[in-house]
Scaffold this motif. Structure first.
Motif, PDB file in Angstrom:
ATOM      1  N   UNK A   1       9.730  -1.298 -13.862  1.00 49.82           N
ATOM      2  CA  UNK A   1       8.380  -0.594 -13.943  1.00 49.82           C
ATOM      3  C   UNK A   1       7.484  -1.293 -12.953  1.00 49.82           C
ATOM      4  N   UNK A   2       7.078  -0.321 -11.978  1.00 48.57           N
ATOM      5  CA  UNK A   2       5.727  -1.028 -10.965  1.00 48.57           C
ATOM      6  C   UNK A   2       4.664  -0.489 -11.714  1.00 48.57           C
ATOM      7  N   UNK A   3       3.747  -1.606 -11.771  1.00 54.05           N
ATOM      8  CA  UNK A   3       2.326  -1.311 -12.161  1.00 54.05           C
ATOM      9  C   UNK A   3       1.366  -1.078 -11.080  1.00 54.05           C
ATOM     10  N   UNK A   4       0.980  -2.133 -10.506  1.00 50.82           N
ATOM     11  CA  UNK A   4      -0.319  -1.857  -9.264  1.00 50.82           C
ATOM     12  C   UNK A   4      -0.128  -2.914  -8.405  1.00 50.82           C
ATOM     13  N   UNK A   5      -0.455  -2.781  -7.076  1.00 46.45           N
ATOM     14  CA  UNK A   5      -0.459  -3.573  -5.955  1.00 46.45           C
ATOM     15  C   UNK A   5      -1.760  -4.145  -5.241  1.00 46.45           C
ATOM     16  N   UNK A   6      -2.877  -3.775  -5.985  1.00 44.51           N
ATOM     17  CA  UNK A   6      -3.833  -4.205  -5.297  1.00 44.51           C
ATOM     18  C   UNK A   6      -4.980  -5.083  -6.129  1.00 44.51           C
ATOM     19  N   UNK A   7      -5.148  -4.790  -7.454  1.00 40.00           N
ATOM     20  CA  UNK A   7      -6.081  -5.412  -8.210  1.00 40.00           C
ATOM     21  C   UNK A   7      -6.124  -6.831  -8.463  1.00 40.00           C
ATOM     22  N   UNK A   8      -4.617  -7.339  -8.450  1.00 40.94           N
ATOM     23  CA  UNK A   8      -4.459  -8.774  -8.645  1.00 40.94           C
ATOM     24  C   UNK A   8      -4.629  -9.416  -9.782  1.00 40.94           C
TER      25      UNK A   8
ATOM     26  N   UNK B   1      19.985   2.288 -10.983  1.00 41.92           N
ATOM     27  CA  UNK B   1      18.899   1.786 -11.609  1.00 41.92           C
ATOM     28  C   UNK B   1      17.841   2.819 -11.516  1.00 41.92           C
ATOM     29  N   UNK B   2      17.024   2.952 -12.753  1.00 44.11           N
ATOM     30  CA  UNK B   2      15.988   3.867 -12.949  1.00 44.11           C
ATOM     31  C   UNK B   2      14.488   2.919 -12.573  1.00 44.11           C
ATOM     32  N   UNK B   3      13.804   3.253 -11.535  1.00 44.42           N
ATOM     33  CA  UNK B   3      12.632   2.647 -11.249  1.00 44.42           C
ATOM     34  C   UNK B   3      11.277   3.470 -11.686  1.00 44.42           C
ATOM     35  N   UNK B   4      10.444   3.183 -12.260  1.00 40.11           N
ATOM     36  CA  UNK B   4       9.224   4.039 -12.533  1.00 40.11           C
ATOM     37  C   UNK B   4       7.924   3.218 -12.421  1.00 40.11           C
ATOM     38  N   UNK B   5       7.008   4.144 -11.750  1.00 44.00           N
ATOM     39  CA  UNK B   5       5.723   4.141 -11.377  1.00 44.00           C
ATOM     40  C   UNK B   5       4.744   4.936 -12.034  1.00 44.00           C
ATOM     41  N   UNK B   6       3.922   4.334 -12.756  1.00 46.95           N
ATOM     42  CA  UNK B   6       2.997   5.418 -13.696  1.00 46.95           C
ATOM     43  C   UNK B   6       1.424   5.015 -13.220  1.00 46.95           C
ATOM     44  N   UNK B   7       0.894   5.419 -12.180  1.00 44.98           N
ATOM     45  CA  UNK B   7      -0.385   5.309 -11.827  1.00 44.98           C
ATOM     46  C   UNK B   7      -1.213   6.252 -12.290  1.00 44.98           C
ATOM     47  N   UNK B   8      -2.364   5.532 -13.086  1.00 44.46           N
ATOM     48  CA  UNK B   8      -3.465   6.089 -13.573  1.00 44.46           C
ATOM     49  C   UNK B   8      -4.591   6.771 -12.359  1.00 44.46           C
ATOM     50  N   UNK B   9      -4.515   5.691 -11.510  1.00 47.23           N
ATOM     51  CA  UNK B   9      -5.400   5.951 -10.149  1.00 47.23           C
ATOM     52  C   UNK B   9      -4.192   5.754  -8.949  1.00 47.23           C
TER      53      UNK B   9
ATOM     54  N   UNK C   1      -5.903   3.126  -6.260  1.00 47.11           N
ATOM     55  CA  UNK C   1      -6.071   1.823  -6.721  1.00 47.11           C
ATOM     56  C   UNK C   1      -4.840   1.199  -6.781  1.00 47.11           C
ATOM     57  N   UNK C   2      -3.788   1.946  -7.384  1.00 52.29           N
ATOM     58  CA  UNK C   2      -2.482   1.427  -8.016  1.00 52.29           C
ATOM     59  C   UNK C   2      -1.593   1.114  -6.849  1.00 52.29           C
ATOM     60  N   UNK C   3      -1.937   1.535  -5.652  1.00 50.91           N
ATOM     61  CA  UNK C   3      -0.949   1.364  -4.541  1.00 50.91           C
ATOM     62  C   UNK C   3       0.196   2.171  -4.488  1.00 50.91           C
ATOM     63  N   UNK C   4       0.028   3.351  -4.973  1.00 55.67           N
ATOM     64  CA  UNK C   4       1.074   4.402  -5.162  1.00 55.67           C
ATOM     65  C   UNK C   4       1.892   4.569  -3.762  1.00 55.67           C
ATOM     66  N   UNK C   5       1.074   4.939  -2.605  1.00 56.05           N
ATOM     67  CA  UNK C   5       1.310   5.259  -1.490  1.00 56.05           C
ATOM     68  C   UNK C   5       2.190   4.204  -0.716  1.00 56.05           C
ATOM     69  N   UNK C   6       1.919   2.819  -1.208  1.00 62.55           N
ATOM     70  CA  UNK C   6       2.992   1.926  -0.563  1.00 62.55           C
ATOM     71  C   UNK C   6       4.043   1.752  -1.321  1.00 62.55           C
ATOM     72  N   UNK C   7       4.198   2.170  -2.646  1.00 65.12           N
ATOM     73  CA  UNK C   7       5.271   2.208  -3.559  1.00 65.12           C
ATOM     74  C   UNK C   7       6.174   3.334  -2.932  1.00 65.12           C
ATOM     75  N   UNK C   8       5.737   4.453  -2.919  1.00 68.31           N
ATOM     76  CA  UNK C   8       6.463   5.746  -2.343  1.00 68.31           C
ATOM     77  C   UNK C   8       7.181   5.280  -0.818  1.00 68.31           C
TER      78      UNK C   8
END
Length: 324
Positions: A227-234, A174-182, A185-192
């Motif tokens: 694809x993982x988007x964001x984990x905070x905004x709701x 599987x190829x999992x992609x995350x594309x955070x503009x910020x 705000x997008x929760x990138x640290x939790x994704x990583x």
């Protein structure tokens, strides 16, 4: 903004898009003024006001975004009012999100701007602009007390630019992609952190998309299985819409409040900082469900985020304002 302009043009409207910022995303615009390098110039605001006066005879309505205007110092609003022009403001998220309001329904929310600054900006802008547009009811919470009229029109994309692979099946790895503009705000640290933990047990690939043009990024989204988007905004935004349009399953944090507000058929996979690892693990174990989620995502976007349909809704708002 670029998509809205093309949607309006498809309905026979003379619409043009003015951009002051040179984004790495490379969306393109009808008119471009690299203003950042000139903001220190002593005559810049006089030049911007002259620019406004030159535009006024050419257009019936001015549609602004992100709480901005042509002159940056809001001195163009009285000029537009004196000329009898209709003005619309569209807010997109960080320009209006209020932490004190958001935290009542979303314990994971993060904001980028100081609340007092956001409130002052909303008060100032809404004193000149009667009609506001937002993409969903998450944003409606923050603007409804400021503007006399608020319309909810979902974000839109040109579906002809997003094709779905027939009988798509996930890659062996599987190829999992995350594309955070910020990233914050997008929760990138939790994704990583979740990705690193899961790589100890599962074989899959992960790609972080940053600093690419929109077209370059889209090519990677086409290859993705998840694809993982964001984990905070709701609530979900443009990345989730584009990913669903490509038939890709998307992980995104949707608060309980917004789960009740969105259409029941919304096919996003919910995850927040506390659950992202377990959600990813479940999907790695149950990968056969991914294509069906992708199919439902494409159908959802066709129903709710089509450029032709949604630009028509905005045109109807323009027409009502013009009749007034």
């Amino acid at each position: 903004m670029n998509t809205l302009t093309r949607g309006l043009q498809a309905h026979g409207v003379m619409a043009h898009y003015l951009d002051y910022s040179s984004s790495y995303l490379g969306y393109g615009s009808d008119y471009f003024w690299r203003l950042a390098s000139e903001l220190g110039s002593p005559d810049i605001y006089d030049r911007l006001r002259r620019f406004t006066l030159a535009l006024i005879p050419k257009y019936d309505l001015f549609h602004f975004h992100f709480a901005q205007s042509i002159t940056f110092d809001q001195t163009d609003y009285p000029l537009l009012q004196q000329a009898g022009k209709s003005v619309v403001m569209q807010h997109w998220g960080s320009d209006v999100r209020l932490y004190s309001v958001a935290k009542k329904s979303n314990p994971y929310v993060l904001v980028k701007q100081n609340e007092q600054i956001v409130r002052r900006r909303l008060s100032r802008v809404s004193g000149h602009v009667q009609h506001c547009i937002v993409a969903d009811k998450e944003l409606l919470q923050y603007v409804k007390e400021y503007y006399p009229q608020v319309s909810v029109v979902p974000v839109m994309i040109d579906l002809t630019h997003y094709t779905v692979e027939e009988e798509w099946k996930p890659n062996e790895r599987l190829l999992i992609v995350h594309a955070p503009s910020h990233p914050g705000i997008k929760g990138t640290n939790f994704v990583l952190k979740a990705i690193e933990a899961l790589k100890e047990q599962y074989n899959f690939d992960f790609k972080l998309v940053q600093g690419m043009s929109h077209e370059q990024a889209k090519e990677i989204y086409k290859q993705a299985d998840l694809i993982i988007d964001q984990l905070h905004i709701g609530s979900y935004g443009l990345l989730a819409v584009e990913s669903m349009a490509l038939g890709k399953p998307v992980i995104c944090w949707i608060s309980d409040y917004m789960t009740e507000q969105y259409p029941a058929e919304l096919p996003l996979i919910r995850a927040n900082p506390d659950t992202i690892q377990s959600v990813l693990e479940n999907l790695l174990q149950e990968r056969d469900c991914l294509p069906e989620i992708g199919i439902r995502g494409r159908a959802y976007v066709e129903q709710h985020h089509d450029m032709v349909k949604n630009s028509r809704r905005i045109l109807e708002i323009y027409q009502r304002l013009q009749s007034i």
